[in-house]
Design a protein around this motif. Structure first.
Motif, PDB file in Angstrom:
ATOM      1  N   ALA A 301       0.824  -1.198   0.000  1.00  0.00           N
ATOM      2  CA  ALA A 301       0.000   0.000   0.000  1.00  0.00           C
ATOM      3  C   ALA A 301       0.858   1.246   0.000  1.00  0.00           C
ATOM      4  CB  ALA A 301      -0.924   0.008   1.213  1.00  0.00           C
ATOM      5  N   ALA A 302       0.273   2.316  -0.490  1.00  0.00           N
ATOM      6  CA  ALA A 302       0.922   3.614  -0.435  1.00  0.00           C
ATOM      7  C   ALA A 302       0.166   4.480   0.561  1.00  0.00           C
ATOM      8  CB  ALA A 302       0.909   4.263  -1.815  1.00  0.00           C
ATOM      9  N   TYR A 303       0.890   5.180   1.412  1.00  0.00           N
ATOM     10  CA  TYR A 303       0.272   6.012   2.420  1.00  0.00           C
ATOM     11  C   TYR A 303       0.473   7.473   2.043  1.00  0.00           C
ATOM     12  CZ  TYR A 303       0.338   1.700   5.099  1.00  0.00           C
ATOM     13  OH  TYR A 303       0.156   0.415   5.506  1.00  0.00           O
ATOM     14  N   LEU A 304      -0.605   8.198   1.909  1.00  0.00           N
ATOM     15  CA  LEU A 304      -0.544   9.597   1.544  1.00  0.00           C
ATOM     16  C   LEU A 304      -1.258  10.433   2.602  1.00  0.00           C
ATOM     17  CD1 LEU A 304      -1.340   9.400  -2.281  1.00  0.00           C
ATOM     18  CD2 LEU A 304       0.905   9.652  -1.202  1.00  0.00           C
ATOM     19  N   PRO A 305      -0.769  11.630   2.882  1.00  0.00           N
ATOM     20  CA  PRO A 305      -1.444  12.483   3.863  1.00  0.00           C
ATOM     21  C   PRO A 305      -2.770  13.000   3.320  1.00  0.00           C
ATOM     22  CG  PRO A 305       0.354  13.665   2.810  1.00  0.00           C
ATOM     23  CD  PRO A 305       0.459  12.247   2.348  1.00  0.00           C
ATOM     24  N   LYS A 306      -3.738  13.199   4.230  1.00  0.00           N
ATOM     25  CA  LYS A 306      -5.021  13.739   3.811  1.00  0.00           C
ATOM     26  C   LYS A 306      -4.917  15.201   3.412  1.00  0.00           C
ATOM     27  CE  LYS A 306      -7.950  10.651   6.549  1.00  0.00           C
ATOM     28  NZ  LYS A 306      -8.986  10.565   7.614  1.00  0.00           N
ATOM     29  N   ALA A 307      -3.963  15.904   3.995  1.00  0.00           N
ATOM     30  CA  ALA A 307      -3.737  17.303   3.659  1.00  0.00           C
ATOM     31  C   ALA A 307      -2.236  17.540   3.545  1.00  0.00           C
ATOM     32  CB  ALA A 307      -4.343  18.212   4.730  1.00  0.00           C
ATOM     33  N   GLN A 308      -1.885  18.672   3.003  1.00  0.00           N
ATOM     34  CA  GLN A 308      -0.472  18.993   2.834  1.00  0.00           C
ATOM     35  C   GLN A 308       0.218  19.052   4.189  1.00  0.00           C
ATOM     36  OE1 GLN A 308       0.452  22.926   1.397  1.00  0.00           O
ATOM     37  NE2 GLN A 308       2.311  22.237   0.359  1.00  0.00           N
ATOM     38  N   MET A 309       1.359  18.427   4.281  1.00  0.00           N
ATOM     39  CA  MET A 309       2.121  18.429   5.518  1.00  0.00           C
ATOM     40  C   MET A 309       3.078  19.617   5.495  1.00  0.00           C
ATOM     41  SD  MET A 309       2.920  14.368   6.205  1.00  0.00           S
ATOM     42  CE  MET A 309       3.862  14.147   4.692  1.00  0.00           C
ATOM     43  N   ARG A 310       2.800  20.590   6.351  1.00  0.00           N
ATOM     44  CA  ARG A 310       3.638  21.771   6.443  1.00  0.00           C
ATOM     45  C   ARG A 310       4.320  21.798   7.806  1.00  0.00           C
ATOM     46  NH1 ARG A 310       0.024  26.731   5.657  1.00  0.00           N
ATOM     47  NH2 ARG A 310      -1.270  25.529   7.093  1.00  0.00           N
ATOM     48  N   VAL A 311       5.615  21.988   7.813  1.00  0.00           N
ATOM     49  CA  VAL A 311       6.372  21.979   9.057  1.00  0.00           C
ATOM     50  C   VAL A 311       7.295  23.197   9.093  1.00  0.00           C
ATOM     51  CG1 VAL A 311       6.296  19.464   9.205  1.00  0.00           C
ATOM     52  CG2 VAL A 311       8.226  20.563   8.066  1.00  0.00           C
ATOM     53  N   LEU A 312       7.805  23.470  10.269  1.00  0.00           N
ATOM     54  CA  LEU A 312       8.792  24.530  10.458  1.00  0.00           C
ATOM     55  C   LEU A 312      10.126  23.891  10.827  1.00  0.00           C
ATOM     56  CD1 LEU A 312       6.752  27.198  12.477  1.00  0.00           C
ATOM     57  CD2 LEU A 312       7.416  27.302  10.075  1.00  0.00           C
ATOM     58  N   LEU A 313      11.160  24.222  10.075  1.00  0.00           N
ATOM     59  CA  LEU A 313      12.486  23.639  10.313  1.00  0.00           C
ATOM     60  C   LEU A 313      13.551  24.734  10.322  1.00  0.00           C
ATOM     61  CD1 LEU A 313      12.437  20.508   7.952  1.00  0.00           C
ATOM     62  CD2 LEU A 313      12.059  20.547  10.422  1.00  0.00           C
ATOM     63  N   PRO A 314      14.568  24.570  11.170  1.00  0.00           N
ATOM     64  CA  PRO A 314      15.713  25.478  11.118  1.00  0.00           C
ATOM     65  C   PRO A 314      16.673  25.040  10.015  1.00  0.00           C
ATOM     66  CG  PRO A 314      16.024  23.889  12.855  1.00  0.00           C
ATOM     67  CD  PRO A 314      14.683  23.587  12.250  1.00  0.00           C
ATOM     68  N   ASP A 315      17.649  25.877   9.691  1.00  0.00           N
ATOM     69  CA  ASP A 315      18.619  25.526   8.655  1.00  0.00           C
ATOM     70  C   ASP A 315      19.430  24.291   9.037  1.00  0.00           C
ATOM     71  OD1 ASP A 315      17.826  27.640   7.082  1.00  0.00           O
ATOM     72  OD2 ASP A 315      19.323  29.023   7.897  1.00  0.00           O
ATOM     73  N   ALA A 316      19.540  24.034  10.340  1.00  0.00           N
ATOM     74  CA  ALA A 316      20.351  22.899  10.803  1.00  0.00           C
ATOM     75  C   ALA A 316      19.694  21.553  10.531  1.00  0.00           C
ATOM     76  CB  ALA A 316      20.636  23.043  12.304  1.00  0.00           C
ATOM     77  N   VAL A 317      18.405  21.532  10.218  1.00  0.00           N
ATOM     78  CA  VAL A 317      17.686  20.286   9.966  1.00  0.00           C
ATOM     79  C   VAL A 317      17.029  20.372   8.599  1.00  0.00           C
ATOM     80  CG1 VAL A 317      15.856  18.738  10.743  1.00  0.00           C
ATOM     81  CG2 VAL A 317      17.243  19.955  12.426  1.00  0.00           C
ATOM     82  N   SER A 318      17.371  19.456   7.713  1.00  0.00           N
ATOM     83  CA  SER A 318      16.787  19.433   6.380  1.00  0.00           C
ATOM     84  C   SER A 318      15.626  18.444   6.329  1.00  0.00           C
ATOM     85  CB  SER A 318      17.840  19.036   5.332  1.00  0.00           C
ATOM     86  OG  SER A 318      18.210  17.678   5.491  1.00  0.00           O
ATOM     87  N   LEU A 319      14.869  18.530   5.270  1.00  0.00           N
ATOM     88  CA  LEU A 319      13.739  17.619   5.099  1.00  0.00           C
ATOM     89  C   LEU A 319      14.197  16.171   5.063  1.00  0.00           C
ATOM     90  CD1 LEU A 319      10.690  17.379   4.615  1.00  0.00           C
ATOM     91  CD2 LEU A 319      11.134  17.597   2.165  1.00  0.00           C
ATOM     92  N   GLN A 320      15.352  15.930   4.454  1.00  0.00           N
ATOM     93  CA  GLN A 320      15.862  14.575   4.335  1.00  0.00           C
ATOM     94  C   GLN A 320      16.311  13.989   5.676  1.00  0.00           C
ATOM     95  OE1 GLN A 320      15.541  12.893   1.583  1.00  0.00           O
ATOM     96  NE2 GLN A 320      14.675  14.698   0.568  1.00  0.00           N
ATOM     97  N   ASP A 321      16.472  14.856   6.684  1.00  0.00           N
ATOM     98  CA  ASP A 321      16.866  14.365   8.008  1.00  0.00           C
ATOM     99  C   ASP A 321      15.691  13.766   8.777  1.00  0.00           C
ATOM    100  OD1 ASP A 321      19.504  15.184   7.691  1.00  0.00           O
ATOM    101  OD2 ASP A 321      19.061  17.212   8.388  1.00  0.00           O
ATOM    102  N   LEU A 322      14.468  14.042   8.341  1.00  0.00           N
ATOM    103  CA  LEU A 322      13.289  13.598   9.076  1.00  0.00           C
ATOM    104  C   LEU A 322      13.030  12.111   8.860  1.00  0.00           C
ATOM    105  CD1 LEU A 322      10.813  16.548   8.371  1.00  0.00           C
ATOM    106  CD2 LEU A 322      12.492  16.310  10.218  1.00  0.00           C
TER     107      LEU A 322
END
Length: 458
Positions: A301-322
Motif C-alpha cells: 500500500a501507499a500512504y498519503l497524507p489527507k492534507a499537505q504536511m507543512r512543518v517549520l524547520l531550522p537551517d540545521a535540519v533538512s527535510l531529508q533528516d526527518l
C-alpha cells in the motif's frame, strides 16, 4: 606536534564521512527565559518549536479566559441578552478585576466577551459561564470536557475566570492548544486582539464603561511587530502569565509563558525572545505527498497524507533528516527530527492523518511500523556520501604514510644516537692504552740513549 596534527586530520575525516553533522554555526541557540514554563507553537499545525517545562501544571490566572472564550464562540450568540444574577457578582472579590456588574443588569453576550478579553473582567467571565451552562460549576465541567477533546491532558478548571484554586491548573502547552483552536473562529482576532472597547450605558449603569487592554505585546504602538492577539494574567499564586499570537511571512506563532519573575516585565521579555527565536531561525517547509511512502517499507500500500504536511524547520535540519513512523492504527504518521536536535527544538515535528490508497479495489490492512527504515535515498545524497567516504579513505592513507614516515625517521635518529654513544665510549677506552704505549716508547728511547752514552765512554 604529532598529536595535534593527528587530531586535526581525524576531525577532517569525521566531517567528511558524516556530511549531516550539524556545525555549531548552524545550530540555533534557544533563549534563556525568566519564566518557569513556556512553549512556542506553530498556530497552523500545532508543532512545538521549543518548550520549557511545557507540560508542568501551573496556575494560569486570567489566561484561563482563553478556554472560556473558546466555549463562548462555539456555543453562544453575540446578540443574546444576558441578565446578571447573584452568583455572577458574589463569586468575584471586589479587589480583583471586574467591570462592576450588578444584579439585574443586562448586556449583550458580545459585550461580555469583550469585557472579559479586553479588561480581563472576572464578573464578565462568570456571566458568560452562567448564561451558557446555568452555573459556574456546570460550565467548569464543560471546560474540562472541551480541554480533554483538544488533548489538553494537564488541565483541570474549577471556574471560568482563573481566580486561584488548588484544583484549577493547566500547562503552557495546553494554553497554546486553546489559542490555536480559538484561531479557527474568525471573531477570535477581534475579541482577543482589541486594544480599547466601550460599553454604552445599560439599564443599571448610566455611564459608558471604557475598557483598555494591557497585553502590551500588541497594545503599545505595536510593541512586537506582527503581534495581533493574546491574553494577560496575574495572581499571587500564578505570578505573571502571558499568551501572545504573532504572524510574519505567512507563519503564525503562539507564545505562552507562565510564572515569569526575576526582572521587570519578565513576561514580555520572554515572549519577545521566544517569538524572535521562532521567526529568526525557523522557516516553512512543505513536505511532498510521497514523503511517507518513500520511507515506509511496504509493497502492498501507499500512504498519503489527507492534507499537505507543512512543518517549520531550522537551517540545521533538512527535510531529508526527518524520519517517519506510523501509529498503531496506521491512521497517522509522526515526522521526527534527529535526536541530536533536541537541544534547540522539539524533535516531534508533526503528527498528520493519512489516507490509505486502494490496491486493485481492495483496502489493504495497515501494519504499524515503530521505526521504519529509510531505504530510498536521494541520488545527490548518496553521491555526497560516496565522495565523503572516498575523501576519508584518502585522508586515512595520507595520515598512515605520514605517520609511517615519522616512525622510520624517529627509528633512524635513535639508531644514529646509539652509534654515536658507542663511538664515544670506544674512544674513551682507547685513550688510556695510547698513553701507556707512548710511555713505554719513551722509556725504551731513554734506555737506548743511556746505552749509547755508555758505549761512547768505553
Amino acid at each position: 606536534m604529532l598529536k595535534k596534527l593527528a587530531c586535526i586530520l581525524a576531525s577532517l575525516i569525521a566531517f567528511s564521512i558524516y556530511p549531516n553533522y550539524i556545525s555549531a554555526a548552524e545550530v540555533p541557540v534557544p533563549p534563556s527565559l525568566y519564566s518557569e514554563a513556556a512553549v512556542l507553537m506553530d498556530a497552523d499545525t500545532g508543532q512545538v518549536i521549543y518548550g520549557k517545562q511545557m507540560h508542568a501544571r501551573k496556575y494560569p490566572a486570567s489566561t484561563t479566559k482563553l478556554l472560556t472564550l473558546l466555549l463562548a464562540m462555539e456555543r453562544g450568540k453575540s446578540s443574546d441578552i444576558v441578565t446578571i444574577n447573584d452568583e455572577c457578582v458574589e463569586t468575584v472579590p471586589r479587589n480583583t478585576t471586574h467591570i462592576a456588574l450588578t444584579q439585574g443588569e443586562q448586556l449583550t453576550f458580545e459585550q461580555l466577551e469583550y469585557a472579559m478579553m479586553v479588561e480581563s473582567a472576572n464578573d464578565a467571565a462568570n456571566a458568560i459561564a452562567i448564561h451558557l451552562a446555568g452555573t459556574i460549576a456546570n460550565f467548569a465541567k464543560q471546560m474540562n470536557e472541551r480541554a480533554a477533546q483538544l488533548g489538553a491532558n494537564d488541565t483541570h478548571f474549577t471556574n471560568a475566570n482563573g481566580l486561584p484554586d488548588d484544583n484549577h491548573y493547566t500547562s503552557a502547552y495546553d494554553l497554546a492548544l486553546f489559542a490555536k483552536e480559538g484561531l479557527t473562529h474568525p471573531e477570535f482576532r477581534s475579541l482577543a486582539g482589541t486594544q480599547h472597547y466601550e460599553i454604552p450605558p445599560t439599564n443599571k449603569q448610566k455611564d459608558t464603561r471604557m475598557l483598555n487592554n494591557q497585553q502590551y505585546m500588541f497594545c503599545l504602538n505595536d510593541t512586537y511587530p506582527g503581534a495581533f492577539a493574546g491574553k494577560t494574567g496575574w495572581t499571587e499564586e500564578a505570578g505573571k502569565t502571558l499568551v501572545t499570537l504573532a504572524e510574519r511571512d505567512g507563519v503564525t506563532l503562539i507564545s505562552v509563558v507562565l510564572k515569569a519573575a526575576g526582572t521587570v516585565d519578565a513576561e514580555f521579555k520572554d515572549s519577545t525572545a521566544l517569538l524572535d527565536y521562532g521567526f529568526d531561525h525557523f522557516k516553512r517547509v512543505a513536505v511532498p505527498p510521497d514523503f511517507v511512502t518513500s520511507r515506509i517499507d511496504t509493497q502492498q500500500a501507499a500512504y498519503l497524507p489527507k492534507a499537505q504536511m507543512r512543518v517549520l524547520l531550522p537551517d540545521a535540519v533538512s527535510l531529508q533528516d526527518l524520519s517517519c513512523a506510523l501509529n498503531t492504527s496506521g491512521q497517522e504518521v509522526t515526522l521526527q527530527a534527529p535526536a541530536s536536535s533536541d537541544s534547540f527544538m522539539d524533535t516531534t515535528v508533526g503528527v498528520f492523518p493519512l489516507e490509505q490508497t486502494l490496491v486493485q479495489g481492495t483496502p489493504v490492512e495497515v501494519t504499524a511500523i515503530s521505526d521504519p527504515p529509510s531505504q530510498k535515498k536521494d541520488s545527490g545524497r548518496i553521491w555526497m556520501i560516496v565522495v565523503a567516504v572516498c575523501a576519508g579513505i584518502l585522508l586515512l592513507a595520507f595520515l598512515g604514510i605520514f605517520l609511517l614516515r615519522l616512525y622510520v625517521l624517529r627509528k633512524y635518529r635513535a639508531k644514529m644516537r646509539r652509534r654515536n654513544r658507542l663511538e664515544r665510549k670506544m674512544m674513551q677506552k682507547q685513550r688510556p692504552q695510547a698513553s701507556q704505549i707512548i710511555d713505554v716508547t719513551q722509556d725504551k728511547m731513554q734506555k737506548n740513549k743511556i746505552r749509547v752514552i755508555d758505549q761512547d765512554k768505553q
